[in-house]
Design a protein around this motif. Structure first.
Motif, PDB file in Angstrom:
ATOM      1  N   ALA A   1      39.643 -37.425  -2.235  1.00 46.94           N
ATOM      2  CA  ALA A   1      38.560 -38.382  -1.940  1.00 46.94           C
ATOM      3  C   ALA A   1      38.669 -39.682  -2.718  1.00 46.94           C
ATOM      4  O   ALA A   1      37.663 -40.320  -3.009  1.00 46.94           O
ATOM      5  CB  ALA A   1      37.199 -37.730  -2.191  1.00 46.94           C
TER       6      ALA A   1
ATOM      7  N   VAL B   1      37.062 -42.539  -0.801  1.00 45.65           N
ATOM      8  CA  VAL B   1      35.662 -42.429  -0.396  1.00 45.65           C
ATOM      9  C   VAL B   1      34.742 -42.270  -1.611  1.00 45.65           C
ATOM     10  O   VAL B   1      33.917 -43.141  -1.890  1.00 45.65           O
ATOM     11  CB  VAL B   1      35.438 -41.291   0.627  1.00 45.65           C
ATOM     12  CG1 VAL B   1      35.893 -41.722   2.010  1.00 45.65           C
ATOM     13  CG2 VAL B   1      36.149 -40.002   0.218  1.00 45.65           C
ATOM     14  N   GLU B   2      34.890 -41.184  -2.360  1.00 42.27           N
ATOM     15  CA  GLU B   2      33.966 -40.945  -3.468  1.00 42.27           C
ATOM     16  C   GLU B   2      34.413 -41.598  -4.778  1.00 42.27           C
ATOM     17  O   GLU B   2      33.634 -42.283  -5.435  1.00 42.27           O
ATOM     18  CB  GLU B   2      33.766 -39.440  -3.676  1.00 42.27           C
ATOM     19  CG  GLU B   2      33.182 -38.743  -2.457  1.00 42.27           C
ATOM     20  CD  GLU B   2      31.899 -39.388  -1.971  1.00 42.27           C
ATOM     21  OE1 GLU B   2      30.823 -39.124  -2.550  1.00 42.27           O
ATOM     22  OE2 GLU B   2      31.961 -40.158  -0.992  1.00 42.27           O
TER      23      GLU B   2
ATOM     24  N   THR C   1      34.078 -45.380  -4.760  1.00 40.03           N
ATOM     25  CA  THR C   1      32.683 -45.807  -4.765  1.00 40.03           C
ATOM     26  C   THR C   1      32.096 -45.729  -6.162  1.00 40.03           C
ATOM     27  O   THR C   1      31.356 -46.622  -6.607  1.00 40.03           O
ATOM     28  CB  THR C   1      31.860 -44.932  -3.800  1.00 40.03           C
ATOM     29  OG1 THR C   1      32.419 -45.038  -2.492  1.00 40.03           O
ATOM     30  CG2 THR C   1      30.411 -45.372  -3.753  1.00 40.03           C
TER      31      THR C   1
ATOM     32  N   MET D   1      29.870 -41.720   0.073  1.00 40.74           N
ATOM     33  CA  MET D   1      29.996 -41.851   1.527  1.00 40.74           C
ATOM     34  C   MET D   1      29.492 -40.597   2.236  1.00 40.74           C
ATOM     35  O   MET D   1      29.565 -40.488   3.458  1.00 40.74           O
ATOM     36  CB  MET D   1      31.429 -42.180   1.920  1.00 40.74           C
ATOM     37  CG  MET D   1      31.808 -43.612   1.564  1.00 40.74           C
ATOM     38  SD  MET D   1      33.458 -44.108   2.062  1.00 40.74           S
ATOM     39  CE  MET D   1      33.276 -44.165   3.829  1.00 40.74           C
TER      40      MET D   1
ATOM     41  N   ASN E   1      30.263 -37.329   2.690  1.00 41.93           N
ATOM     42  CA  ASN E   1      31.241 -36.801   3.643  1.00 41.93           C
ATOM     43  C   ASN E   1      30.880 -35.409   4.148  1.00 41.93           C
ATOM     44  O   ASN E   1      30.562 -34.515   3.363  1.00 41.93           O
ATOM     45  CB  ASN E   1      32.608 -36.712   2.964  1.00 41.93           C
ATOM     46  CG  ASN E   1      33.060 -38.030   2.377  1.00 41.93           C
ATOM     47  OD1 ASN E   1      33.721 -38.816   3.018  1.00 41.93           O
ATOM     48  ND2 ASN E   1      32.686 -38.269   1.124  1.00 41.93           N
TER      49      ASN E   1
ATOM     50  N   THR F   1      31.033 -39.701   7.913  1.00 44.23           N
ATOM     51  CA  THR F   1      30.406 -40.157   6.681  1.00 44.23           C
ATOM     52  C   THR F   1      29.040 -40.738   7.045  1.00 44.23           C
ATOM     53  O   THR F   1      28.794 -41.097   8.197  1.00 44.23           O
ATOM     54  CB  THR F   1      31.251 -41.221   5.965  1.00 44.23           C
ATOM     55  OG1 THR F   1      31.270 -42.418   6.745  1.00 44.23           O
ATOM     56  CG2 THR F   1      32.678 -40.726   5.752  1.00 44.23           C
TER      57      THR F   1
ATOM     58  N   GLN G   1      26.372 -48.146   4.890  1.00 42.85           N
ATOM     59  CA  GLN G   1      27.466 -47.878   3.976  1.00 42.85           C
ATOM     60  C   GLN G   1      27.637 -49.094   3.070  1.00 42.85           C
ATOM     61  O   GLN G   1      27.409 -50.236   3.493  1.00 42.85           O
ATOM     62  CB  GLN G   1      28.765 -47.607   4.736  1.00 42.85           C
ATOM     63  CG  GLN G   1      28.789 -46.275   5.468  1.00 42.85           C
ATOM     64  CD  GLN G   1      28.994 -45.087   4.528  1.00 42.85           C
ATOM     65  OE1 GLN G   1      28.874 -45.214   3.315  1.00 42.85           O
ATOM     66  NE2 GLN G   1      29.288 -43.937   5.086  1.00 42.85           N
TER      67      GLN G   1
ATOM     68  N   THR H   1      33.995 -48.714   2.551  1.00 44.24           N
ATOM     69  CA  THR H   1      33.833 -48.015   3.826  1.00 44.24           C
ATOM     70  C   THR H   1      34.553 -48.752   4.945  1.00 44.24           C
ATOM     71  O   THR H   1      34.680 -49.970   4.922  1.00 44.24           O
ATOM     72  CB  THR H   1      32.351 -47.884   4.199  1.00 44.24           C
ATOM     73  OG1 THR H   1      32.237 -47.267   5.474  1.00 44.24           O
ATOM     74  CG2 THR H   1      31.668 -49.241   4.250  1.00 44.24           C
TER      75      THR H   1
ATOM     76  N   THR I   1      34.166 -46.880   8.199  1.00 45.49           N
ATOM     77  CA  THR I   1      33.830 -45.905   9.232  1.00 45.49           C
ATOM     78  C   THR I   1      32.627 -46.364  10.036  1.00 45.49           C
ATOM     79  O   THR I   1      31.758 -47.080   9.539  1.00 45.49           O
ATOM     80  CB  THR I   1      33.533 -44.530   8.613  1.00 45.49           C
ATOM     81  OG1 THR I   1      32.480 -44.674   7.647  1.00 45.49           O
ATOM     82  CG2 THR I   1      34.754 -43.972   7.918  1.00 45.49           C
TER      83      THR I   1
END
Length: 225
Positions: free
Chosen positions: A36, A39-40, A43, A69, A71, A88, A106, A110, A112
Motif C-alpha cells: 500500500a 495508497v496508505e 497519504t 484511501m 481500501n 477506494t 479523495q 489518489t 481513482t
C-alpha cells in the motif's frame, strides 16, 4: 506553498533534500513486508510533512485530511461464479485559514474514480444499502473540516473481503484551535472490524465503512468569547 504557476523543473527542487535511512518505513529492508505504498503510506507521509510545516507556519497550512484511501477488496473464487472488485473511498478534507474542507472526497494521493451504484449492482452480487455523507464527522472550527462518507454494502452471495484503512484509531488533527475530525469505523453486521483485516462473509451479511472527517481550522466564535 509555492508561488502560482511555479514550473515543475529540477531547479525548483534543487534546495530540497530527502533523507530516508535504510530500514525506515519508507526505505524498508528485505524481507520486511511492504504494501500500500501508493495508497496508505504515501497519504500518511503527506500528513507527517504537513504536520511538521504546521508547527512553523500554521497560518499557511491546512488541517489534516482523512488520511486514508479506505481500501476495500472483495470477491469469490467459487467455481463458475468467480469475481473480484476493488475500490477506494473518499473522506473529509482538512480546513484551512481560507475555507472549510470539502466533504466525501479523495485527498492528496489518489487517481481513482467513483463507481456508479447502478454499474456495481449490475455486475456483482452486491447491493449498496447506503451511500451518503457522514454528517458531523468533520472537526469544528472557524472553518470546519469536511465530512467523511458512509458506504454500506449488502452481500447477495458468499465472498471474501480485505480492508486496508487508516485513521481508525488516531483522528485527523485540527489546526490553530480547530477540532479533530472523527476517526473512521469498519463494521460487519454492526460489529467493529480492525483497520486492516481479511474476513469471509456470507450472503445476507452487511459491511459498513464510515470514513474519517477532516480536521477543523481556527477557534469557533463561541470559543473566542
Amino acid at each position: 506553498l509555492m508561488p502560482p504557476q511555479t514550473p515543475a523543473c529540477a531547479g525548483v527542487f534543487r534546495n530540497i533534500s530527502l533523507h530516508a535511512p535504510a530500514g525506515c518505513l519508507v526505505n524498508a529492508r528485505f524481507p520486511a513486508a511492504v504494501a500500500a505504498g501508493n495508497v496508505e503510506a504515501s497519504t500518511r507521509v503527506v500528513d507527517v510533512i504537513m504536520g511538521a510545516l504546521a508547527q512553523a507556519i500554521p497560518d499557511r497550512m491546512a488541517a489534516a485530511s482523512h488520511g486514508s484511501m479506505n481500501n476495500l477488496a472483495m470477491g469469490s473464487a467459487a467455481p463458475g461464479d468467480s469475481w473480484d472488485y476493488y475500490e477506494t473511498m473518499g473522506g473529509g478534507m482538512g480546513a484551512s485559514r481560507e475555507t472549510a474542507g470539502l466533504s466525501a472526497v479523495q485527498t492528496h494521493m489518489t487517481n481513482t474514480l467513483n463507481t456508479p451504484v447502478e454499474v456495481l449492482e449490475q455486475q456483482y452480487p452486491l447491493r449498496i444499502r447506503r451511500y451518503q455523507v457522514r454528517r458531523g464527522s468533520g472537526g469544528a472550527g472557524k472553518h470546519s473540516g469536511g465530512d467523511g462518507l458512509v458506504r454500506e454494502l449488502g452481500f447477495l452471495a458468499d465472498a471474501e473481503i480485505s480492508l486496508l484503512t487508516e485513521r481508525r484509531l488516531l483522528a485527523p488533527w485540527g489546526l490553530a484551535g480547530g477540532r479533530n475530525g472523527l476517526c473512521g469505523r469498519n463494521l460487519l453486521n454492526g460489529e467493529a472490524l480492525p483497520p486492516k483485516c481479511h474476513r469471509r462473509v456470507k450472503a445476507g451479511d452487511v459491511l459498513t465503512i464510515e470514513t474519517p472527517g477532516g480536521g477543523g481550522w481556527g477557534h469557533t466564535d463561541r470559543e473566542k468569547d
